[in-house]
Design an enzyme around this catalytic site. Structure first.
Site, PDB file in Angstrom:
ATOM      1  N   GLU A 144       0.814  -1.222   0.000  1.00  0.00           N
ATOM      2  CA  GLU A 144       0.000   0.000   0.000  1.00  0.00           C
ATOM      3  C   GLU A 144       0.850   1.276   0.000  1.00  0.00           C
ATOM      4  O   GLU A 144       0.711   2.138   0.863  1.00  0.00           O
ATOM      5  CB  GLU A 144      -0.965  -0.033   1.189  1.00  0.00           C
ATOM      6  CG  GLU A 144      -1.936  -1.207   1.091  1.00  0.00           C
ATOM      7  CD  GLU A 144      -2.971  -1.264   2.202  1.00  0.00           C
ATOM      8  OE1 GLU A 144      -2.670  -0.790   3.317  1.00  0.00           O
ATOM      9  OE2 GLU A 144      -4.082  -1.775   1.953  1.00  0.00           O
ATOM     10  N   VAL A 145       1.701   1.367  -0.997  1.00  0.00           N
ATOM     11  CA  VAL A 145       2.538   2.568  -1.160  1.00  0.00           C
ATOM     12  C   VAL A 145       1.728   3.546  -2.008  1.00  0.00           C
ATOM     13  O   VAL A 145       1.844   3.596  -3.236  1.00  0.00           O
ATOM     14  CB  VAL A 145       3.885   2.209  -1.827  1.00  0.00           C
ATOM     15  CG1 VAL A 145       4.794   3.436  -1.874  1.00  0.00           C
ATOM     16  CG2 VAL A 145       4.564   1.073  -1.071  1.00  0.00           C
TER      17      VAL A 145
END
Length: 474
Positions: A144-145
């Protein structure tokens, strides 16, 4: 059979007491777990230049040593997680590290081109590994960048190197993974979501295959549709090892306080269908049954661990034996010493099932609260309440006493139950968590309900005290 069946302990912001873990970890072993994936975040006792990363209620070094000694005695694998690019809120929220944010206002993602970033992450890794001697694997996060390549410096770096965001991500992760493997001879693992859409050519060109194994996660329905064979072929070509990750709790709503076991069981059924289909061609390392306590550092508490032990037991049995029929679930209920059949679907939960396992007292609290919430919702939906105890009626003191009595006839009983529930929850939670977590859970799940019902009870008494009403218009 999957050789590794890890249980994920998400400890961020609410570490269970060591006394509880000493009871729970052997119990997990009995249920079929072979190891632990431990996500400390701010519960780890960072020291020296990183001391501010540790919460004031973090574990001590002695606590960590005791947890590891217990796991070792049980022959359980321990894999810690340390985030390396995304989900770095616990450090980036602080004044001293805010300059490393990829986006100045968002403390989620660290800037990979800031010259202080790599030293910070390396120091975090150094301290984690120092307190975990003999590691085989280290999970370096990388999920979840949400803000990749957005700062001016990163954009210039991408242009200079002809990188897209995917290449930029892989370039950064390779640096971290190479450090872990070269310096410590420990195998890094990353989550897969940031490379799921990347072409195999991009992944292979990065050279990351020599350094990381991948953990493929999906917690909602549609595993077979979303994780097609072409994705698995890419992963087999691009990574040194493949893990999978399901969820036994904390994967539905960020503010949920009780686990819907049926939903979690369906997730494991889908995963095992995929494993059984592909096991002859995909060398799966193992599975991690994740159990999220918060969706991220800033989010509220989500489905605390003790109330999810029945879900963990059901799903470990399914992963191990591929069974979830009445006979199998009865065996789980017997193992948990429950006085009735385990309720899998919350919409059918009408009576509290009393059990006896580490944390079972809080399992009862969660069930009582769920049933109470259903009763309160039913009361508010009562036509007598909707039509005669509306905001309009209350504001103008204009309501029929008979309808008020009929609509709110169970209010006093509910108010008594929520008060007792608060007292009981405070006592039971204190067996597992410190005062800060206890207060946070009560504030999040009970105090507003208590205040609302208290005010409604006062309103009810006021409306019933009125014996004459004005002519219209009011």
């Amino acid at each position: 059979q999957l050789s590794h069946k890890l249980v994920h302990l998400d400890l961020k912001g609410a570490p269970p007491k060591l006394s509880y873990l000493k009871k729970l970890i052997p119990y997990m072993k009995e249920m079929g777990a072979t190891g632990l994936l431990i996500e400390y975040e701010d519960s780890f006792p960072y020291w020296g230049p990183l001391s501010s990363l540790a919460a004031r209620n973090a574990y001590s070094r002695k606590d960590i040593a005791e947890i590891l000694s217990l796991a070792k005695g049980l022959e359980m694998e321990v894999i810690p997680i340390v985030q390396s690019i995304g989900h770095m809120e616990s450090s980036l929220k602080l004044k001293e590290f805010e300059e490393m944010r990829e986006v100045p206002n968002y403390p989620q993602v660290i800037c990979p081109t800031n010259n202080k970033t790599i030293p910070l992450i390396k120091t975090m890794i150094d301290q984690i590994i120092e307190l975990h001697p003999g590691l085989n694997w280290l999970h370096i996060g990388a999920d979840e960048v949400f803000n990749m390549g957005e700062c001016v410096r990163c954009q210039a770096f991408m242009v200079a190197n002809d990188f897209g965001k995917g290449e930029m991500f892989l370039h950064h992760i390779k640096k971290i993974a190479k450090y872990v493997k070269d310096v410590y001879d420990v195998q890094p693992i990353i989550w897969d979501d940031e490379v799921r859409k990347a072409p195999a050519s991009t992944i292979n060109k990065s050279g990351i295959k020599d350094y990381v194994e991948i953990m493929v996660w999906k917690y909602d329905p549609g595993i077979m549709a979303d994780l097609r064979m072409d994705i698995w072929e890419k992963y087999m070509e691009s990574f040194a090892g493949i893990w999978i990750a399901s969820a036994f709790k904390g994967a539905s709503n960020p503010d949920s306080f009780i686990t819907n076991i049926n939903e979690r069981l369906n997730n494991h059924k889908e995963w095992m269908e995929l494993v059984d289909m592909y096991k002859s061609v995909i060398p799966f390392r193992g599975i991690t049954l994740t159990g999220w306590q918060r969706f991220d550092h800033f989010s509220v508490l989500c489905e605390l661990l003790p109330q999810a032990i029945p879900s963990l037991a059901v799903n470990l049995m399914y992963v191990t034996q591929r069974q979830a029929d009445h006979t199998a679930l009865s065996k789980v209920g017997q193992a948990l010493e429950c006085n009735s059949y385990i309720n899998l679907d919350l919409k059918y939960l009408d009576f509290v099932n009393k059990c006896h396992f580490p944390g079972s007292n809080f399992y009862e609290i969660a069930q009582r609260l769920h049933i109470l919430q259903k009763d309160v919702a039913k009361m508010y939906a009562n036509p007598h309440v909707k039509g005669w105890v509306s905001e309009y009626n209350i504001q103008h003191n204009f309501a029929s006493p008979q309808h008020v009595e009929q609509g709110l006839q169970d209010l006093a009983t509910m108010l008594f139950e929520v008060r007792k529930l608060k007292t009981d929850a405070e006592k039971v939670l204190s067996e597992v968590y410190d005062e800060y977590t206890v207060h946070e859970w009560l504030e999040q799940n009970l105090l507003k309900l208590l205040n609302d019902l208290t005010e409604l009870h006062k309103t009810c008494l006021n409306l019933l005290s009125i014996t004459n009403w004005p002519r219209r218009p009011i």
